[in-house]
Design a protein around this motif. Structure first.
Motif, PDB file in Angstrom:
ATOM      1  N   MET A 192      -2.245  12.179  -2.939  1.00  0.00           N
ATOM      2  CA  MET A 192      -3.121  11.054  -2.104  1.00  0.00           C
ATOM      3  C   MET A 192      -1.611   9.677  -1.785  1.00  0.00           C
ATOM      4  N   GLU A 193      -1.239   9.678  -0.298  1.00  0.00           N
ATOM      5  CA  GLU A 193      -0.338   8.926  -0.702  1.00  0.00           C
ATOM      6  C   GLU A 193      -1.095   7.545  -0.925  1.00  0.00           C
ATOM      7  N   ASN A 194      -0.075   6.680  -0.967  1.00  0.00           N
ATOM      8  CA  ASN A 194       0.069   5.284  -1.249  1.00  0.00           C
ATOM      9  C   ASN A 194       1.177   4.171  -0.653  1.00  0.00           C
ATOM     10  N   HIS A 195       0.409   4.016   0.348  1.00  0.00           N
ATOM     11  CA  HIS A 195       1.023   2.835   0.689  1.00  0.00           C
ATOM     12  C   HIS A 195       0.760   1.218   0.527  1.00  0.00           C
ATOM     13  N   LYS A 196      -0.202   1.315   0.023  1.00  0.00           N
ATOM     14  CA  LYS A 196      -0.598  -0.569  -0.400  1.00  0.00           C
ATOM     15  C   LYS A 196      -0.201  -1.304  -0.281  1.00  0.00           C
ATOM     16  N   GLY A 197      -0.574  -2.666   0.590  1.00  0.00           N
ATOM     17  CA  GLY A 197       0.739  -3.543   0.252  1.00  0.00           C
ATOM     18  C   GLY A 197       1.897  -3.747   1.240  1.00  0.00           C
ATOM     19  N   LYS A 198       2.054  -2.486   2.149  1.00  0.00           N
ATOM     20  CA  LYS A 198       3.278  -2.689   2.453  1.00  0.00           C
ATOM     21  C   LYS A 198       3.307  -3.103   4.031  1.00  0.00           C
ATOM     22  N   LYS A 228      -0.341  -5.166   6.745  1.00  0.00           N
ATOM     23  CA  LYS A 228      -0.447  -5.265   5.828  1.00  0.00           C
ATOM     24  C   LYS A 228      -1.510  -4.027   5.785  1.00  0.00           C
ATOM     25  N   ILE A 229      -1.086  -2.786   5.270  1.00  0.00           N
ATOM     26  CA  ILE A 229      -1.740  -1.352   4.728  1.00  0.00           C
ATOM     27  C   ILE A 229      -3.023  -1.914   3.279  1.00  0.00           C
ATOM     28  N   THR A 230      -4.028  -1.477   3.666  1.00  0.00           N
ATOM     29  CA  THR A 230      -5.154  -1.759   2.589  1.00  0.00           C
ATOM     30  C   THR A 230      -5.552  -0.371   2.101  1.00  0.00           C
ATOM     31  N   GLU A 231      -4.858   0.092   2.346  1.00  0.00           N
ATOM     32  CA  GLU A 231      -6.106   1.622   2.050  1.00  0.00           C
ATOM     33  C   GLU A 231      -5.238   3.014   1.466  1.00  0.00           C
ATOM     34  N   LEU A 232      -5.499   4.065   1.269  1.00  0.00           N
ATOM     35  CA  LEU A 232      -4.958   4.967   0.607  1.00  0.00           C
ATOM     36  C   LEU A 232      -4.924   5.485   1.405  1.00  0.00           C
ATOM     37  N   GLY A 233      -3.469   6.667   1.615  1.00  0.00           N
ATOM     38  CA  GLY A 233      -3.373   7.781   2.592  1.00  0.00           C
ATOM     39  C   GLY A 233      -2.101   7.547   3.414  1.00  0.00           C
ATOM     40  N   PRO A 234      -1.529   8.422   4.074  1.00  0.00           N
ATOM     41  CA  PRO A 234      -0.235   8.214   4.921  1.00  0.00           C
ATOM     42  C   PRO A 234      -0.072   6.720   5.643  1.00  0.00           C
ATOM     43  N   ILE A 235       0.920   6.476   6.752  1.00  0.00           N
ATOM     44  CA  ILE A 235       1.080   5.844   7.807  1.00  0.00           C
ATOM     45  C   ILE A 235       0.573   6.539   8.781  1.00  0.00           C
TER      46      ILE A 235
END
Length: 171
Positions: A1-7, A19-26
């Motif tokens: 699972m992609e993790n972009h949290k905080g980006k 701001k991304i707060t969930e797991l998964g792709p952009i």
């Protein structure tokens, strides 16, 4: 699972930042690339590019600034025969009415400093010619500035373009 949290990502249509707060792709509707104020998303290059109408919008704003400069210049007294003379529309109208009548109502004309100066009809014609010549210089400078601005190709150049007389020339 992609993790972009905080980006931080940007919506490709609205440029809204979040701001991304969930797991998964952009999501495909968002990008990590930050847009500029005049950018639009280009799917072909997968990047932001300058909105083609943005330069035009900035040029129009600069043209409006040039028009304001012109209006101010047209109110600037003209120097003629050692005195400053009003050049606004009301002053020009008064001069024109006397010139059309062909008769000086008084043997003087009041200068921009509110001093009465001896004046003949011929001298009033010369004064009016000086006012018209100044108006021509203002008009010519305005047209030159607008042409210069229209030829610029970046927003930065348009924004940096100096409105006014060139340093070596004054009205």
């Amino acid at each position: 699972m992609e993790n972009h949290k905080g980006k931080t990502v940007y919506n490709k249509q609205t440029k809204a930042e979040r701001k991304i707060t969930e797991l998964g792709p952009i999501p495909d509707t968002e990008t990590e690339l930050a847009p500029g104020p005049d950018d639009v998303w280009d799917e072909t290059t997968a990047s932001w590019r300058l909105d083609p109408v943005a330069i035009n919008r900035h040029q129009k704003a600069k043209h409006a600034e040039i028009n304001t400069w012109r209006d101010q210049q047209e109110q600037t007294p003209v120097e003629h025969d050692g005195h400053h003379w009003d050049t606004d529309a009301a002053s020009r109208a008064r001069i024109i009415s006397v010139l059309m009548a062909g008769v000086m109502p008084l043997d003087y004309w009041t200068d921009a400093d509110n001093n009465d100066q001896p004046m003949t009809l011929d001298q009033l014609r010369e004064l009016y010619a000086a006012i018209v010549q100044q108006g021509g210089r203002i008009h010519d400078r305005q047209r030159t500035m607008k042409a210069d601005v229209s030829a610029l190709t970046t927003i930065e150049e348009v924004q940096a373009y100096p409105v006014g007389w060139p340093a070596e020339v004054t009205a």
